[in-house]
Design an enzyme around this catalytic site. Structure first.
Site, PDB file in Angstrom:
ATOM      1  N   ARG A  50       8.119   1.050  16.206  1.00 33.65           N
ATOM      2  CA  ARG A  50       8.308   0.771  14.857  1.00 33.65           C
ATOM      3  C   ARG A  50       7.653  -1.059  14.953  1.00 33.65           C
ATOM      4  O   ARG A  50       7.656  -1.191  14.152  1.00 33.65           O
ATOM      5  CB  ARG A  50       9.996   0.786  14.799  1.00 33.65           C
ATOM      6  CG  ARG A  50      10.146   0.189  13.531  1.00 33.65           C
ATOM      7  CD  ARG A  50      11.743   0.065  12.419  1.00 33.65           C
ATOM      8  NE  ARG A  50      12.491   0.247  14.244  1.00 33.65           N
ATOM      9  CZ  ARG A  50      13.271  -1.032  14.704  1.00 33.65           C
ATOM     10  NH1 ARG A  50      12.718  -1.934  13.971  1.00 33.65           N
ATOM     11  NH2 ARG A  50      13.694  -0.327  15.637  1.00 33.65           N
ATOM     12  N   TYR A 103       0.960  -0.102 -12.804  1.00 36.09           N
ATOM     13  CA  TYR A 103       0.989   1.020 -12.088  1.00 36.09           C
ATOM     14  C   TYR A 103       2.025   1.051 -12.669  1.00 36.09           C
ATOM     15  O   TYR A 103       3.628   0.666 -12.255  1.00 36.09           O
ATOM     16  CB  TYR A 103       0.322   0.784 -11.235  1.00 36.09           C
ATOM     17  CG  TYR A 103       1.296   2.201 -10.107  1.00 36.09           C
ATOM     18  CD1 TYR A 103       1.040   3.346 -10.072  1.00 36.09           C
ATOM     19  CD2 TYR A 103       2.052   2.465  -8.540  1.00 36.09           C
ATOM     20  CE1 TYR A 103       1.171   4.706  -9.343  1.00 36.09           C
ATOM     21  CE2 TYR A 103       2.466   2.877  -8.104  1.00 36.09           C
ATOM     22  CZ  TYR A 103       2.065   4.588  -8.868  1.00 36.09           C
ATOM     23  OH  TYR A 103       2.342   5.719  -7.973  1.00 36.09           O
ATOM     24  N   ASP A 175      -2.727  -6.784  -6.295  1.00 35.91           N
ATOM     25  CA  ASP A 175      -3.477  -5.122  -5.787  1.00 35.91           C
ATOM     26  C   ASP A 175      -5.263  -5.020  -6.061  1.00 35.91           C
ATOM     27  O   ASP A 175      -4.923  -4.409  -7.003  1.00 35.91           O
ATOM     28  CB  ASP A 175      -2.255  -4.116  -6.717  1.00 35.91           C
ATOM     29  CG  ASP A 175      -2.543  -2.669  -6.580  1.00 35.91           C
ATOM     30  OD1 ASP A 175      -3.348  -2.372  -5.585  1.00 35.91           O
ATOM     31  OD2 ASP A 175      -1.608  -1.423  -6.714  1.00 35.91           O
ATOM     32  N   LYS A 200      -5.844   6.159  -1.455  1.00 36.20           N
ATOM     33  CA  LYS A 200      -6.656   6.033  -1.835  1.00 36.20           C
ATOM     34  C   LYS A 200      -7.920   5.628  -1.428  1.00 36.20           C
ATOM     35  O   LYS A 200      -8.306   6.253  -0.750  1.00 36.20           O
ATOM     36  CB  LYS A 200      -6.303   5.036  -3.187  1.00 36.20           C
ATOM     37  CG  LYS A 200      -5.003   5.082  -3.793  1.00 36.20           C
ATOM     38  CD  LYS A 200      -3.970   6.178  -4.085  1.00 36.20           C
ATOM     39  CE  LYS A 200      -3.133   5.948  -5.036  1.00 36.20           C
ATOM     40  NZ  LYS A 200      -1.766   6.150  -4.326  1.00 36.20           N
TER      41      LYS A 200
END
Length: 380
Positions: A50, A103, A175, A200
């Site tokens: 982690r 978004y 973004d 994406k």
């Protein structure tokens, strides 16, 4: 790597062939923990997956290099990256400015979650620098910009917005998911932070979910790293590997996405059933001048408004055969969706509500003649 070309960096940044085996690709380090040479004797800084993983570290260095940034951090999704960035920069009583067509997931997180923590926000069109300036208050800590925006494909002038944000003592976040670092690099234009949904275009094959944050701000990176480890929304090594495999072909894929999109834009612009085409490459697009200044090309995303209203939009979505009706974007395959009923349903009734005759297309890299025939028959 700063003087090398984009594709060279995409393939090589962050990794040299393994010194022991000569492996050209970074291994998938599928280990949850790492042996230590005595108490506190970590090897190359690794102790627990982690906190850090060698595969993830290479991905983070690679994305940072592509964005011309110093620090990169990987996350389990684009929304996890967004959440970490907001928590690292905002405190109760703070304010941020977001696009009036942000978004839906970003809006939902800010409006439904962060608002309960005493965070307030204002909306402004990314194309209007004066409106952004007017939306800033003495408590504004962040100006959040998507460019191009999702789904209306508006374009903000990053350098101009950065100047306005910095004059007010705020940071500018961009973004860059739609444009990718191949088409624009916001940090070089004055932005303080870049955020990505690597799901994406960076991953590019609709087979992995992830997110990333890139900045040149050492203290901000340390704050983000603390949350990355403390909250634990990190990508696994398999996810990091798949994302890197996609990044290696980002440039050639983006050129094909853009080629195909431009031909479809020409088709839609002449079609009587299409009321409006939203694409930054069009000379009459309100953000065309800014896009031409800061982008290499205009991208693979197209939005159109149907002359027949909502029912015509839904019918168009239902009739395509190659364009798959699905959420998400940026993969090699072409996708189509109705934002008002799908990705942006959370904006209904708000200042960010999208037109109900709007259809968003993520143009893939199939043969363009097949894509043209598909939308032609769907509109017939």
């Amino acid at each position: 790597m700063t003087d090398q070309g984009f594709s060279t960096k995409a393939i090589h940044a962050g990794w040299d062939p393994d010194a022991r085996t000569g492996a050209v690709n970074v291994p998938i380090y599928a280990s949850s923990t790492f042996a230590q040479d005595g108490v506190g004797g970590m090897r190359d800084g690794f102790e627990y997956a982690r906190t850090g993983n060698p595969t993830r570290r290479v991905l983070e260095a690679n994305i940072a290099a592509l964005e011309a940034g110093r620090f990169g951090r990987g996350f389990s999704s684009g929304m996890a990256a967004t959440d970490a960035l907001l928590r690292a920069t905002l405190r109760p009583g703070d304010h941020l400015v977001i696009p009036n067509d942000a978004y839906g997931g970003t809006f939902r997180l800010i409006d439904k979650v962060f608002s309960e923590w005493g965070i307030t926000y204002s909306v402004a069109p990314v194309v209007d620098v004066d409106a952004i300036r007017a939306a800033i208050t003495p408590k504004t800590k962040l100006v959040w910009v998507e460019t191009p925006t999702n789904p209306l494909l508006n374009v903000g002038d990053i350098a101009a917005v950065a100047e306005v944000a910095h004059a007010a003592g705020a940071k500018l976040v961009v973004d860059n998911t739609f444009a990718t670092p191949y088409l624009q690099q916001p940090l070089t234009l004055g932005a303080d932070v870049v955020v990505h949904s690597t799901t994406k275009y960076l991953g590019g094959h609709s087979d992995v979910v992830g997110g990333a944050i890139v900045t040149d701000d050492e203290q901000l990176d340390a704050d983000i790293a603390f949350l990355q480890n403390g909250a634990g929304a990190v990508p696994g090594p398999f996810d990091a590997y798949l994302t890197m495999r996609g990044i290696k072909t980002l440039a050639v894929r983006m050129d094909r996405h853009c080629d195909n999109a431009e031909e479809l834009v020409a088709f839609f612009s002449a079609h009587p059933k299409i009321e409006k085409v939203l694409y930054p490459g069009l000379a009459d697009h309100p953000g065309h001048e800014a896009a031409a200044k800061q982008m290499r090309r205009y991208g693979g995303m197209i939005s159109v408004q149907l002359a027949g209203g909502r029912e015509a939009a839904l019918d168009f979505c239902a009739r395509t055969k190659i364009f798959t009706l699905a959420e998400s974007l940026g993969g090699i395959e072409s996708l189509i969706e109705h934002p008002g009923a799908m990705t942006h349903a959370s904006t209904a009734g708000s200042l960010l509500e999208v037109p109900d005759n709007l259809v968003r297309l993520s143009v893939g890299i199939e043969d363009v003649d097949d894509l043209l025939e598909d939308v032609r028959q769907a509109l017939a």
